[in-house]
Design an enzyme around this catalytic site. Structure first.
Site, PDB file in Angstrom:
ATOM      1  N   ASP A   1       0.891  -1.161   0.000  1.00 35.79           N
ATOM      2  CA  ASP A   1       0.000   0.000   0.000  1.00 35.79           C
ATOM      3  C   ASP A   1       0.929   1.210   0.000  1.00 35.79           C
ATOM      4  O   ASP A   1       1.559   1.508   1.010  1.00 35.79           O
ATOM      5  CB  ASP A   1      -0.903   0.005   1.238  1.00 35.79           C
ATOM      6  CG  ASP A   1      -1.903   1.165   1.217  1.00 35.79           C
ATOM      7  OD1 ASP A   1      -1.584   2.215   0.624  1.00 35.79           O
ATOM      8  OD2 ASP A   1      -2.993   1.035   1.806  1.00 35.79           O
ATOM      9  N   HIS A   2       1.029   1.895  -1.142  1.00 39.28           N
ATOM     10  CA  HIS A   2       2.085   2.908  -1.268  1.00 39.28           C
ATOM     11  C   HIS A   2       1.918   4.060  -0.283  1.00 39.28           C
ATOM     12  O   HIS A   2       2.883   4.758   0.020  1.00 39.28           O
ATOM     13  CB  HIS A   2       2.184   3.430  -2.707  1.00 39.28           C
ATOM     14  CG  HIS A   2       1.073   4.348  -3.113  1.00 39.28           C
ATOM     15  ND1 HIS A   2      -0.066   3.920  -3.739  1.00 39.28           N
ATOM     16  CD2 HIS A   2       0.941   5.697  -2.979  1.00 39.28           C
ATOM     17  CE1 HIS A   2      -0.857   4.943  -3.984  1.00 39.28           C
ATOM     18  NE2 HIS A   2      -0.275   6.039  -3.534  1.00 39.28           N
TER      19      HIS A   2
ATOM     20  N   HIS B   1      -6.021   2.565   1.396  1.00 36.85           N
ATOM     21  CA  HIS B   1      -5.293   3.721   1.922  1.00 36.85           C
ATOM     22  C   HIS B   1      -5.949   4.317   3.174  1.00 36.85           C
ATOM     23  O   HIS B   1      -5.296   4.546   4.189  1.00 36.85           O
ATOM     24  CB  HIS B   1      -5.195   4.823   0.861  1.00 36.85           C
ATOM     25  CG  HIS B   1      -4.595   4.369  -0.431  1.00 36.85           C
ATOM     26  ND1 HIS B   1      -3.576   3.448  -0.490  1.00 36.85           N
ATOM     27  CD2 HIS B   1      -4.859   4.712  -1.718  1.00 36.85           C
ATOM     28  CE1 HIS B   1      -3.239   3.251  -1.760  1.00 36.85           C
ATOM     29  NE2 HIS B   1      -4.009   3.995  -2.518  1.00 36.85           N
TER      30      HIS B   1
END
Length: 485
Positions: free
Chosen positions: A173-174, A236
């Site tokens: 999950d960036h 996110h």
């Protein structure tokens, strides 16, 4: 214990993500001397390149996406020397033998970054396994989407688990690679002043906003199947909520931190058919103006009718002693008034104002953690305006700012994938998402979507360039809360 690998394998090596993020990130790590000496990077995709052709492709991507001050001819040349390429159709298991031959000896360890369509997961994992590329010294990083509901997520995770146990699986999950997101932990657990009031006794409510000004931007096929809830909230935003709401971990490591996050995600109060109409709002953008430019509505961009939500607002609760009665308001959408990602934590008002009789008006303190486009932490506090106060005391809300850009001006700001790729190469799982976290997130999201279906909820229209449907304002206003804009 971290164990850096000797080789990195990139699936989807000619795609948009590779060009914009992965290649520039890996170059940044190389230029700063952070990649293990001798690490080779092998890309694979369907495009028909040889090594020289892929190096030329990578050079073009770096020219386009690297800032001018990072362009260094010698460093770029050294980075390109690390690159190799093998053209392959990942859906054909028999093609993986050639990939294994191209990689050669992997006794020094192999890290795989898998960024492919979900339907390719099964043949890719089987191909890796058949070619001897899934052994005990191989770890795999998985880029989303990992399914579109709990059932499909479990199916993908089961496929991956057949070849890669959990301790060698790194779900990306960036957002977790962003410096400001990691600063949530530093702010909470590195400062004595916050933790005593970081609970229902001290905090009135929390807002999490991730807003975009763009529309479909070439993602029409993917986005219309997914929508805002699954594209942004499921991953996110729930990860941000978990970092804000988690209990203090015993230590800073992957197991302790993720243990506490999953407790939060499992404590989310279900939002089912009886609650979705009062605790969620969905919308879809129409024509409007964004940054002074006239833009088309969603269905016009899509060129077909659709009931996919491009905006969602949710009022969530974490059912625990710490957070009982504290609402977490989340909203995200496309074609909104501004591009920003931020967390706003409003504390409760002082129990008694000594300034009321002198005309002094108090506002509750607010802590704002901005993730983008700027990065800062801002605490809004009350201060007295200068003056003789003959007609009463004038109080004003003033910001105490920590601009991460200014405070760490001498340190280069890294993009999230630099941290995550380096952690994958070195084997640090702390900033990656564990399977039980993903499944807890999907279970909650699936409940909301089932509620929408049961109530036949359709997205409410909103003008592009606005802050979403007016119903999202009512979601907070009926609790006496205003969105932080």
């Amino acid at each position: 214990m971290r164990q850096p690998v000797g080789k990195l394998l990139l699936f989807g090596a000619t795609g948009d993500l590779a060009q914009r993020m992965l290649l520039p990130s890996l170059y940044g790590l190389h230029a700063d001397g952070l990649l293990p000496e001798g690490l080779t990077i092998t890309g694979t995709a369907r495009h028909d390149h040889d090594d020289a052709g892929y190096r030329a492709f990578a050079k073009t991507a770096l020219d386009e996406h690297l800032p001018a001050d990072r362009q260094d001819e010698a460093a770029v040349a050294g980075f390109l020397d690390r690159l190799h390429y093998h053209a392959m159709d990942a859906s054909q298991v028999e093609g993986f033998a050639g990939l294994a031959e191209k990689l050669g000896d992997i006794s020094g360890g192999l890290a795989i970054f898998l960024s492919t369509a979900p339907w390719l997961f099964a043949p890719t994992i089987k191909g890796l396994e058949s070619a001897g590329l899934a052994g005990s010294n191989v770890r795999i990083g998985l880029e989303k989407p990992l399914g579109n509901d709990l059932k499909s997520s479990r199916e993908i995770n089961d496929i991956v688990a057949e070849a890669f146990p959990e301790d060698r699986t790194f779900r990306i999950d960036h957002y977790l690679g962003k410096e400001t997101v990691q600063n949530i932990l530093a702010l909470r657990f590195g400062n004595a002043m916050f933790e005593p009031i970081w609970n229902a006794r001290g905090i009135d409510h929390v807002q999490i906003t991730v807003s975009e000004t763009v529309g479909l931007e070439g993602r029409a096929g993917y986005y219309d199947d997914v929508g805002a809830l699954r594209d942004m909230v499921q991953n996110h935003m729930l990860q941000l909520l978990a970092l804000i709401a988690m209990e203090p971990p015993a230590r800073f490591d992957g197991t302790a931190i993720r243990d506490e996050k999953v407790k939060v995600l499992r404590s989310l109060r279900p939002i089912g058919p009886a609650e979705v109409q009062s605790e969620t709002v969905i919308g879809q953008y129409r024509d409007g103006a964004v940054n002074g430019e006239i833009v088309r509505g969603y269905v016009d961009e899509l060129e077909k009718p659709s009931t996919t939500e491009t905006f969602v607002a949710v009022k969530a609760h974490v059912d625990s002693w710490r957070w009982q009665g504290v609402p977490f308001y989340m909203r995200t959408g496309k074609r909104l008034a501004a591009r920003q990602s931020e967390i706003s934590i409003q504390f409760k008002p002082v129990p008694h104002s000594i300034f009321a009789e002198r005309g002094g008006m108090l506002q509750p303190n607010t802590l704002v953690i901005r993730l983008q486009p700027e990065e800062y932490i801002r605490l809004l506090v009350m201060a007295k305006e200068p003056g003789l106060d003959r007609e009463g005391i004038r109080l004003r809300e003033v910001p105490l700012d920590l601009s991460l850009t200014t405070a760490f001006a001498s340190t280069r700001r890294r993009i999230a994938y630099e941290r995550l790729l380096l952690d994958l190469i070195e084997g640090d799982p702390t900033l990656f998402v564990r399977r039980d976290e993903v499944e807890a997130q999907w279970a909650w999201i699936d409940g909301i979507r089932a509620g929408w279906k049961a109530n036949d909820m359709k997205p409410k229209p909103y003008a592009s360039g606005s802050w979403g449907p007016t119903a999202s304002v009512a979601l907070t206003e009926r609790d006496g809360v205003t969105w932080n804009e």
